[in-house]
Design an enzyme around this catalytic site. Structure first.
Site, mmCIF file in Angstrom:
data_model
loop_
_atom_site.group_PDB
_atom_site.id
_atom_site.type_symbol
_atom_site.label_atom_id
_atom_site.label_comp_id
_atom_site.label_asym_id
_atom_site.label_seq_id
_atom_site.Cartn_x
_atom_site.Cartn_y
_atom_site.Cartn_z
ATOM 1 N N ARG A 53 13.568 35.045 -18.476
ATOM 2 C CA ARG A 53 13.294 36.395 -19.003
ATOM 3 C C ARG A 53 12.040 36.264 -19.848
ATOM 4 O O ARG A 53 12.050 35.562 -20.867
ATOM 5 C CB ARG A 53 14.484 36.897 -19.837
ATOM 6 C CG ARG A 53 14.161 38.153 -20.616
ATOM 7 C CD ARG A 53 15.398 38.835 -21.177
ATOM 8 N NE ARG A 53 16.133 39.521 -20.130
ATOM 9 C CZ ARG A 53 17.080 40.426 -20.349
ATOM 10 N NH1 ARG A 53 17.413 40.742 -21.584
ATOM 11 N NH2 ARG A 53 17.702 41.017 -19.355
ATOM 12 N N HIS A 65 12.981 44.231 -13.058
ATOM 13 C CA HIS A 65 14.286 43.677 -13.443
ATOM 14 C C HIS A 65 15.156 43.668 -12.176
ATOM 15 O O HIS A 65 16.095 44.439 -12.031
ATOM 16 C CB HIS A 65 14.904 44.550 -14.542
ATOM 17 C CG HIS A 65 16.052 43.917 -15.259
ATOM 18 N ND1 HIS A 65 16.506 42.644 -14.987
ATOM 19 C CD2 HIS A 65 16.864 44.389 -16.245
ATOM 20 C CE1 HIS A 65 17.530 42.363 -15.775
ATOM 21 N NE2 HIS A 65 17.763 43.409 -16.549
ATOM 22 N N GLN A 118 19.060 43.449 -12.111
ATOM 23 C CA GLN A 118 19.685 44.714 -12.499
ATOM 24 C C GLN A 118 19.785 45.640 -11.285
ATOM 25 O O GLN A 118 20.819 46.257 -11.028
ATOM 26 C CB GLN A 118 18.856 45.382 -13.611
ATOM 27 C CG GLN A 118 19.461 46.681 -14.099
ATOM 28 C CD GLN A 118 20.819 46.451 -14.756
ATOM 29 O OE1 GLN A 118 20.924 45.645 -15.676
ATOM 30 N NE2 GLN A 118 21.838 47.140 -14.302
ATOM 31 N N ASP A 162 17.426 54.636 -18.810
ATOM 32 C CA ASP A 162 17.330 53.358 -19.528
ATOM 33 C C ASP A 162 16.869 53.704 -20.940
ATOM 34 O O ASP A 162 16.506 54.856 -21.224
ATOM 35 C CB ASP A 162 16.305 52.446 -18.811
ATOM 36 C CG ASP A 162 16.194 51.049 -19.432
ATOM 37 O OD1 ASP A 162 17.062 50.674 -20.249
ATOM 38 O OD2 ASP A 162 15.222 50.330 -19.096
ATOM 39 N N CYS A 202 21.454 50.838 -17.399
ATOM 40 C CA CYS A 202 21.551 49.374 -17.304
ATOM 41 C C CYS A 202 22.048 48.735 -18.592
ATOM 42 O O CYS A 202 22.478 47.591 -18.570
ATOM 43 C CB CYS A 202 20.198 48.797 -16.910
ATOM 44 S SG CYS A 202 18.913 49.090 -18.134
ATOM 45 N N ARG A 207 26.796 42.863 -12.442
ATOM 46 C CA ARG A 207 25.773 41.835 -12.650
ATOM 47 C C ARG A 207 26.358 40.460 -12.333
ATOM 48 O O ARG A 207 25.722 39.617 -11.710
ATOM 49 C CB ARG A 207 25.263 41.856 -14.108
ATOM 50 C CG ARG A 207 24.515 43.116 -14.524
ATOM 51 C CD ARG A 207 23.147 43.195 -13.888
ATOM 52 N NE ARG A 207 22.303 42.048 -14.189
ATOM 53 C CZ ARG A 207 21.570 41.903 -15.290
ATOM 54 N NH1 ARG A 207 21.534 42.860 -16.187
ATOM 55 N NH2 ARG A 207 20.822 40.820 -15.479
HETATM 56 N N1 NVA Z 1 13.749 48.388 -20.121
HETATM 57 C C1 NVA Z 1 14.593 47.556 -20.939
HETATM 58 C C2 NVA Z 1 15.680 46.960 -20.109
HETATM 59 C C3 NVA Z 1 16.682 46.150 -20.868
HETATM 60 C C4 NVA Z 1 17.711 45.526 -19.985
HETATM 61 C C5 NVA Z 1 13.748 46.480 -21.607
HETATM 62 O O1 NVA Z 1 12.812 45.966 -20.990
HETATM 63 O O2 NVA Z 1 14.015 46.176 -22.774
HETATM 64 N N1 CP Z 2 20.813 45.152 -18.587
HETATM 65 C C1 CP Z 2 20.458 43.970 -19.133
HETATM 66 O O1 CP Z 2 19.680 43.192 -18.583
HETATM 67 O O2 CP Z 2 21.067 43.705 -20.318
HETATM 68 P P1 CP Z 2 20.719 42.505 -21.311
HETATM 69 O O3 CP Z 2 19.365 42.791 -21.905
HETATM 70 O O4 CP Z 2 21.813 42.548 -22.323
HETATM 71 O O5 CP Z 2 20.696 41.215 -20.542
#
Ligand code: NVA
Ligand code: CP
Length: 302
Positions: free
Chosen positions: A103, A130, A133, A221, A261, A289
């Site tokens: 990540r 992502h 997801q 989101d 998500c 997931r």
């Molecule tokens: N768009 C959000 C998704 C979190 C799972 C982010 O990038 O923080």
């Molecule tokens: N939806 C998602 O990826 O959640 P987290 O940021 O908690 O991993």
């Protein structure tokens, strides 16, 4: 299948169908306590530059349930955090672990990792996509609505990383996505035009009511993605007309479902009433997931 899973388009339509079928089987087996250790002696290195609840727990639990092991790696505790090159880290990790999940803040970093790794690399969220997801989202839509072909998804809010993977996924699923975003937060033109060229079914509007009309799925989101915390006040003001509430839900098809998500800012992008309603697929979406990533890990590693 490609060595890596960095984008939702790293799999074909057929591979997606197979992953979902396998994930459903794993989900059923888990319910009755059946776990087959197909990934015994395999290890997943998980690098998290950003916070996570679902991604971390589902990958770690998934590896354990498949008979393997997962390592949580905070780049701040690794030499990566002191400037060791990504390519050197990737080469060394390739000698120790069986796959890497990363990540990262920048998608380029994920690509660099994959380029210099001999082992599969999975994108656990970047600023571009992502894809894990989106796999879970497609599985969830299939469970709730029994198909994806012809399903109309209204994406309400920020045209961000999750939105990009959703847009690209329409090439594989036959879904149609209508995005309603404030114009300055619409998905990037180059992403939309590239997706359209590849056969995506996507339309971008500014009015959330237009997107929601006749939708089968309303999806949203957070308005404040990780790293955007300094923009809270400005974003909250701009996005408030894009709240997913009962009024917006009433514009969708009568049997429409709502998805997010997570993590959610309750009563900002989605109201308590909607996220806690009978039409909320949010908790299955989070659970899936685990199942779909287990199927992905088996596909990449077994
Ligand atoms: N768009 C959000 C998704 C979190 C799972 C982010 O990038 O923080
Ligand atoms: N939806 C998602 O990826 O959640 P987290 O940021 O908690 O991993």
């Amino acid at each position: 299948m490609n060595k890596d899973f960095l984008s939702i388009l790293d799999i074909s339509r057929e591979e997606l169908i197979n992953l979902i079928a396998h994930a459903r089987k794993l989900k059923e087996e888990r319910k009755v306590g059946v776990h087959t250790p197909v990934l015994a002696h395999k290890t997943l290195g998980m690098i998290f530059e950003k916070s996570s609840t679902r991604t971390r727990i589902s990958f770690e639990t998934g590896m354990y349930e498949l008979g393997g092991h997962a390592l949580f790696l905070n780049p701040k505790d690794m030499q990566l955090g002191r400037g060791e090159a990504i390519r050197d880290t990737a080469r060394v990790m390739s000698r120790f672990v069986s796959a890497i999940m990363i990540r990262a803040s920048r998608h380029d970093e994920v690509i660099e990792f994959a380029t210099h790794s001999d082992i599969p690399v999975i994108n656990g969220l970047s600023d571009r996509e992502h894809p894990c997801q989106t796999l879970a989202d497609i599985m969830t839509i299939n469970e709730w609505l029994f198909r994806t072909e012809g399903i109309r998804v209204a994406w309400i809010g920020d045209g961000n990383n999750v939105c990009t993977s959703l847009i690209l996924s329409t090439i594989l699923t036959g879904m149609e996505v209508i995005i309603a975003s404030p114009s300055e937060f619409a998905p990037k033109n180059e992403i939309v035009s590239e997706a359209l060229r590849m056969g995506a079914k996507v339309r971008v509007v500014t009015d959330p009511g237009v997107a929601a009309a006749d939708a089968d799925v309303i999806m949203t989101d957070t308005w404040i993605s990780m790293g955007q915390e300094e923009e809270v006040e400005q974003r909250k003001k701009i996005f408030m007309p894009y709240q997913v509430n009962s009024d917006l839900m009433s514009k969708a098809k009568p049997g429409a479902i709502v998805m997010h998500c997570l993590p959610a800012h309750r009563n900002w992008e989605i109201t308590d009433e909607v996220i806690d309603s009978k039409r909320s697929a949010v908790w299955d979406q989070a659970e899936n997931r685990l199942h779909i990533q287990k199927a992905l890990l088996v596909r990449l590693l077994a």
